[in-house]
Design a protein around this motif. Sequence first.
Motif, mmCIF file in Angstrom:
data_model
loop_
_atom_site.group_PDB
_atom_site.id
_atom_site.type_symbol
_atom_site.label_atom_id
_atom_site.label_comp_id
_atom_site.label_asym_id
_atom_site.label_seq_id
_atom_site.Cartn_x
_atom_site.Cartn_y
_atom_site.Cartn_z
ATOM 1 N N GLY A 18 19.119 -17.426 82.210
ATOM 2 C CA GLY A 18 19.138 -18.724 81.548
ATOM 3 C C GLY A 18 17.861 -19.517 81.677
ATOM 4 O O GLY A 18 17.763 -20.624 81.135
ATOM 5 N N ARG A 19 16.830 -18.977 82.358
ATOM 6 C CA ARG A 19 15.562 -19.680 82.505
ATOM 7 C C ARG A 19 14.434 -18.828 81.959
ATOM 8 O O ARG A 19 14.481 -17.601 82.004
ATOM 9 N N ILE A 20 13.420 -19.497 81.445
ATOM 10 C CA ILE A 20 12.277 -18.823 80.822
ATOM 11 C C ILE A 20 11.114 -18.806 81.804
ATOM 12 O O ILE A 20 10.714 -19.866 82.327
ATOM 13 N N ASP A 21 10.596 -17.632 82.053
ATOM 14 C CA ASP A 21 9.413 -17.484 82.888
ATOM 15 C C ASP A 21 8.192 -17.454 81.976
ATOM 16 O O ASP A 21 8.067 -16.600 81.113
ATOM 17 N N ARG A 22 7.274 -18.396 82.145
ATOM 18 C CA ARG A 22 6.147 -18.531 81.215
ATOM 19 C C ARG A 22 5.207 -17.336 81.277
ATOM 20 O O ARG A 22 4.663 -16.911 80.257
ATOM 21 N N ARG A 23 4.985 -16.782 82.453
ATOM 22 C CA ARG A 23 4.082 -15.633 82.551
ATOM 23 C C ARG A 23 4.682 -14.402 81.871
ATOM 24 O O ARG A 23 3.982 -13.670 81.162
ATOM 25 N N GLN A 24 5.962 -14.184 82.095
ATOM 26 C CA GLN A 24 6.608 -13.062 81.403
ATOM 27 C C GLN A 24 6.647 -13.286 79.897
ATOM 28 O O GLN A 24 6.489 -12.345 79.113
ATOM 29 N N LEU A 25 6.863 -14.527 79.486
ATOM 30 C CA LEU A 25 6.872 -14.830 78.060
ATOM 31 C C LEU A 25 5.514 -14.535 77.437
ATOM 32 O O LEU A 25 5.429 -13.958 76.345
ATOM 33 N N GLY A 26 4.438 -14.916 78.138
ATOM 34 C CA GLY A 26 3.107 -14.610 77.614
ATOM 35 C C GLY A 26 2.848 -13.117 77.524
ATOM 36 O O GLY A 26 2.264 -12.633 76.536
ATOM 37 N N ALA A 27 3.298 -12.364 78.530
ATOM 38 C CA ALA A 27 3.111 -10.913 78.489
ATOM 39 C C ALA A 27 3.913 -10.290 77.341
ATOM 40 O O ALA A 27 3.423 -9.386 76.637
#
Length: 534
Positions: A18-27
């Motif tokens: 339920g939470r967004i990880d910004r580093r994973q999202l960028g990858a």
Amino acid sequence: MSDVLPAGREAPFVPPDGRIDRRQLGALLRLLMAQMVRRGTDASSGMSGNPLLQTLYSMTFLGLLAAGGAFRAADLDSFLARIFASALVIVALMITAEADDARMRRAEILLPKPISGATHLAAAAAILFFTSALIAASYALLPLLAATWRLGLSPLLVPLLLVMLVLGAFGLVLVWVLVLRLGVHRFGADRIRMATQIAIVALIGLVTWSTLATMTRATSGPPALSAAMLDLLPSTWLARFWTDDWGAAANLRRAGAIGLVATCALVFVRYGHRASADAIFETTSRGRLTRAPLLARLLTGLGRAPGLRILLPPPAAALAGCIVTLGRREEASRMRGFVTTLLAIGFAAWGFWSDGGLMPIAILASVIVSVTLEGLSVARQSASAPAAWAIAKSPMSARHLVRGVQWAVMTRFVLVPLGLFAALAFRSHTWGLALTLALGGLLSARLIVAAALAFRPSYPLDEPPVVTGMLGQAVAWAAGMAGAVAYVVAAMLTQLLGTLGTLLVGAATVGVGVIAMAAQMLAAHRFSRLEHAG
């Protein structure tokens, strides 16, 4: 967890659901964007090139066709409403369900990674925004510029209208992808993809029809929605967001447009908050029917009929049924020849409902030749390597291989254009000439398949799917033109010489049949010396 790990080793990172990880999202975005901009070849369709550039070119060309509607539009508001409605429909149809094998490959790569479902959905939303913006903007830019020149639209409003169109397209696709997921589970990915592809081809045909009606100054174009129906569409609210007045009714429409886009985003976010990575990458869909297609069952049934075994031996019927069945299950094979068949139906409708003379029948003669070559290419190619190996190792004679390929191509690709050609021939010519022309078309298709197999023998379904190159397209175009010229010559001979001309056409048809038999024997001889690499 750190208590049970060896000393000096940190616990692995596991993001909370339920939470967004910004580093994973960028990858993820870098990975997905690299796949979109990378030039490559689709293993299932043989299409090679840059997907983004192909989308940009095709949508810009389609927008150029739609821009012709500015010359027929009664006013600016109706033109903008139709452009926005068609743009949103095109965006929805261009974003379709993934093929089963593509979804499984993506799941194998990304699902084992410790990435939350919310992060996956955020990456998907970003890619959807980029894709929908590219499709909508590239399609609508030229029509809006045409409206500035023809209908008095202010150039300053063009970027504002594009912004509203992109927002509407993004809101639409956020809900559309959820609808596609339900459709995949209910009907299967293949059926959903086929339905959207047929719909987009039909829509392109309507846009082309409208443009041709504008260029030829025809009295009527394709069927269109009335002004009252257009006013009720949310796409019209978006189109008139900046051009409408500032009264209470207009402001209510503006609020409705913004509210719809916000509602679509909330629905997607609500789903993303509750979805896990396993649910997002869930790859099960409605299973394919294990029963063979109707055409394949009909071929095998005809092969068992006592009176037809000479024309269609049982081994050849089984091979033809195998080619037809596998072609139905592969997307590339399903789509090959589909557009050509639609063109044949369109030209036949032209011939039936207008006085086109020899032109519609000549075009159908050309289509018979070109679709035969397309069907032969499909019979040679398949993404399933075991199918070709099974055919090559089966105890089947060479003549049955040639006949099986001929029957598969004839029944699946040539039958519809040939039937339309025969119907128009019987409508426009005498009974004897029409029968001779229909028989000549049938024998010509058999000659093309046999000659091609004799020139380059290969086992059915033994080649990977590839798109026909420029040389192959030129050869197909030249062969199609030869078929059209042959029909025109036959029709002119009958008009000039009467019965003698019909007899000459009949003699030429017999000659084509004899040559087809010789080519079939030569192809069987060359097949008997062929060996499979596997």
